[in-house]
Design an enzyme around this catalytic site. Structure first.
Site, PDB file in Angstrom:
ATOM      1  N   ASP A   1     -17.084 -14.770 -37.845  1.00 50.06           N
ATOM      2  CA  ASP A   1     -16.314 -14.653 -36.723  1.00 50.06           C
ATOM      3  C   ASP A   1     -14.877 -14.354 -37.427  1.00 50.06           C
ATOM      4  O   ASP A   1     -14.292 -14.899 -38.162  1.00 50.06           O
ATOM      5  CB  ASP A   1     -16.083 -16.180 -36.269  1.00 50.06           C
ATOM      6  CG  ASP A   1     -15.000 -16.094 -35.150  1.00 50.06           C
ATOM      7  OD1 ASP A   1     -14.173 -15.250 -35.072  1.00 50.06           O
ATOM      8  OD2 ASP A   1     -14.834 -17.169 -34.306  1.00 50.06           O
TER       9      ASP A   1
ATOM     10  N   LYS B   1      -7.748 -11.045 -31.342  1.00 53.57           N
ATOM     11  CA  LYS B   1      -6.396 -11.123 -31.853  1.00 53.57           C
ATOM     12  C   LYS B   1      -6.071  -9.557 -32.384  1.00 53.57           C
ATOM     13  O   LYS B   1      -5.550  -9.053 -31.492  1.00 53.57           O
ATOM     14  CB  LYS B   1      -6.547 -12.090 -33.028  1.00 53.57           C
ATOM     15  CG  LYS B   1      -6.713 -13.709 -32.429  1.00 53.57           C
ATOM     16  CD  LYS B   1      -6.093 -14.682 -33.170  1.00 53.57           C
ATOM     17  CE  LYS B   1      -6.324 -15.899 -32.537  1.00 53.57           C
ATOM     18  NZ  LYS B   1      -7.434 -16.892 -32.764  1.00 53.57           N
TER      19      LYS B   1
ATOM     20  N   TYR C   1     -13.215 -22.402 -36.050  1.00 54.83           N
ATOM     21  CA  TYR C   1     -13.187 -22.871 -34.522  1.00 54.83           C
ATOM     22  C   TYR C   1     -13.799 -21.024 -34.172  1.00 54.83           C
ATOM     23  O   TYR C   1     -13.424 -20.195 -34.913  1.00 54.83           O
ATOM     24  CB  TYR C   1     -11.553 -22.450 -34.267  1.00 54.83           C
ATOM     25  CG  TYR C   1     -11.319 -22.351 -32.781  1.00 54.83           C
ATOM     26  CD1 TYR C   1     -11.682 -23.576 -31.982  1.00 54.83           C
ATOM     27  CD2 TYR C   1     -10.512 -21.446 -32.303  1.00 54.83           C
ATOM     28  CE1 TYR C   1     -11.339 -23.288 -30.737  1.00 54.83           C
ATOM     29  CE2 TYR C   1     -10.146 -21.211 -30.891  1.00 54.83           C
ATOM     30  CZ  TYR C   1     -10.858 -22.242 -29.949  1.00 54.83           C
ATOM     31  OH  TYR C   1     -10.402 -22.301 -28.705  1.00 54.83           O
TER      32      TYR C   1
HETATM   33  C1  LIG Z   1      -8.638 -17.580 -32.002  1.00 56.35           C
HETATM   34  C2  LIG Z   1     -10.057 -17.410 -32.284  1.00 56.35           C
HETATM   35  C3  LIG Z   1     -11.005 -17.731 -31.373  1.00 56.35           C
HETATM   36  C4  LIG Z   1     -10.971 -17.547 -29.870  1.00 56.35           C
HETATM   37  O1  LIG Z   1     -10.325 -16.595 -29.367  1.00 56.35           O
HETATM   38  P1  LIG Z   1      -9.562 -16.485 -28.159  1.00 56.35           P
HETATM   39  O2  LIG Z   1      -9.142 -15.244 -27.798  1.00 56.35           O
HETATM   40  O3  LIG Z   1      -8.506 -17.403 -28.372  1.00 56.35           O
HETATM   41  O4  LIG Z   1     -10.313 -16.955 -26.967  1.00 56.35           O
HETATM   42  C5  LIG Z   1     -12.188 -17.706 -32.142  1.00 56.35           C
HETATM   43  N1  LIG Z   1     -12.345 -17.621 -33.394  1.00 56.35           N
HETATM   44  C6  LIG Z   1     -11.460 -17.584 -34.132  1.00 56.35           C
HETATM   45  C7  LIG Z   1     -11.726 -17.386 -35.700  1.00 56.35           C
HETATM   46  C8  LIG Z   1     -10.227 -17.764 -33.778  1.00 56.35           C
HETATM   47  O5  LIG Z   1      -9.210 -17.835 -34.780  1.00 56.35           O
END
Ligand SMILES: *Cc1c(COP(=O)(O)O)cnc(C)c1O
Length: 449
Positions: free
Chosen positions: A233, A261, A145
């Protein structure tokens, strides 16, 4: 006298004005059943709902709260920042300090730009990668994601998977024409049209799936061979897997990173960054446009700096140790109850799959998520006052506020919950049919046309 709100009354009102009653689909209880608990307050390892019920919390805002909730230093930093104003439209010292701190911790991270979410970070990293290379294609991996921007939403894991969606309606074929989806843990063939390979170095949005030996090294070599950029990411792994995140811990250095996060300490904050020559393509220095009214917000940078100040070597050693104990205890008590279980762990990151064999990619994860056991276990744990994420594609997030007694309590309650689930699903049980795994989606790993 007005009755105090209950979870049910708030959910009923929420559904009238907010689609599905939630502002992010991962918070809905659609795949686990029941009514979401509405949080009134939180402290350390616990949250309390509006009815006064206390939960031992392993959601922790999907990893944003690494110190646990309402850490006094973070609360104080935000309070102090707020009295000086909450946003200016002009640069601040906090942005400089946070950018310096991020670059000091992550080897190879030369420049960063602050944004307000992980979605924005990944979307902007993709744009700067395309701008810097003059190429169009992005390769991503099924079950990873990267937020909800159009080009990156395909086969997205997490909430997307949990809603039973492969892709999202409203994303046009043109928007994903340059997106290629490959299976996780296998190095894809690349060509010289690829601008960037985007990957979660430890996949944490299809449950927890650590990288297979050689996978990340293989991606690095494949990118170098064709002149593509490699983007990690690290929105979950960054500043959680260790001081330098996944790249430092696993020994593979990408060209670009995405963060979110942990670095916002519970406030809206993300960042993307990497090689200086690539980041200097951004406006106002270069031709790649990217902007944000609230980017580098003073409350968020204050919270982020306060969190990072707590994250020293001792903190990571403690978090690793706690996660290790939790993973071992969970695996033992669930297996003792007779349920199939895998508890993958990498450092402070833990996952729970109700599966007989280790999960290596999204197809495996979908089989494990589709057998109905997670839903039952989730409910049995929630009934006992332990909050896991309300979907089978999320990781478990112990924080630094989870003490050994909390972990032992979790293990005791998990033993009872697992026994209840196994009892209900036994040979004579009504849930027997759900032991049959669903067929994995064959669509998930197809390259998009
Ligand atoms: C949570 C997440 C996102 C998106 O972050 P948001 O602050 O919810 O937009 C992108 N990449 C990874 C790996 C994530 O866990």
């Amino acid at each position: 006298m007005i009755d105090p709100p209950t979870n049910a009354s708030l959910f009923e009102r929420a559904q009238r004005r907010i689609p599905g009653g939630v502002n992010s689909p991962v918070r809905a209880f659609r795949s686990v059943g029941g009514t979401p608990y509405f949080v009134a307050r939180a402290e350390g390892a616990h949250v309390w709902d509006v009815e006064g019920r206390r939960y031992l919390d392993y959601v922790q805002s999907y990893g944003a709260s690494i110190l646990g909730h309402a850490h006094p230093r973070v609360v104080e930093a935000v309070r102090a920042a707020a009295v000086d104003g909450t946003t200016y439209g002009a640069p601040t010292e906090g942005e400089v300090l946070l950018a310096e701190e991020l670059c000091a911790r992550v080897a190879g991270l030369e420049m960063v730009r602050l944004v307000s979410s992980g979605t924005e970070a990944a979307m902007s990293a993709l744009r700067v990668a395309r701008g810097a290379t003059g190429r169009a294609k992005v390769v991503k991996f099924a079950g990873c994601y990267h937020g909800h921007s159009d080009a990156l939403l395909a086969a997205g894991g997490s909430g997307v998977a949990d809603q039973g969606l492969v892709d999202s309606a409203g994303v046009t074929p043109a928007a994903v024409a340059d997106t290629v989806v490959a299976p996780y843990n296998r190095v894809p063939d690349l060509d010289d049209e690829v601008a960037v390979v985007m990957v979660e170095p430890v996949a944490a949005n299809m449950g927890l799936v650590p990288p297979a030996p050689g996978f990340l090294e293989g991606l690095r070599a494949a990118c170098d061979r064709v002149g593509a950029l490699l983007c990690f990411d690290e929105v979950i792994t960054g500043f959680r897997l260790g001081r330098g995140g996944a790249s430092a811990r696993l020994g593979v250095q990408p060209d670009l990173w995405c963060f979110g996060k942990v670095i916002g300490g519970g406030l809206p904050l993300g960042a993307f960054g990497g090689r200086r020559d690539v980041m200097e393509q951004l406006a106002p220095l270069g031709p790649v446009y990217q902007a944000g009214t609230l980017s580098g917000n003073p409350l968020a940078t204050a919270a982020g700096l306060a969190v990072l100040a707590e994250l020293d070597a001792a903190a990571y050693t403690m978090l690793d140790g706690r996660a290790g104990e939790l993973a071992t205890m969970l695996g033992d008590v669930i297996a003792d109850a007779g349920l199939p279980v895998q508890v993958p762990r990498l450092g402070p990151l833990v996952g729970v799959f109700f599966a007989h064999a280790p999960v290596n990619d999204y197809d495996d994860a979908q089989v494990a998520a589709g057998n109905g056991i997670y839903r039952r276990f989730f409910r049995a744990m929630l009934d006992r006052g332990v909050a896991l994420a309300p979907g089978p594609y999320e990781a478990v997030f112990p924080s630094l506020a989870h003490g050994r007694n909390d972990l032992e309590r979790t293990a005791d309650l998990a033993a009872a919950a697992a026994a209840e689930v196994a009892g209900a699903m036994g040979p004579e049980g009504e849930g027997q049919a759900t032991w049959q795994p669903l067929q994995p989606s064959t669509v998930a790993s197809r390259p998009l046309a």
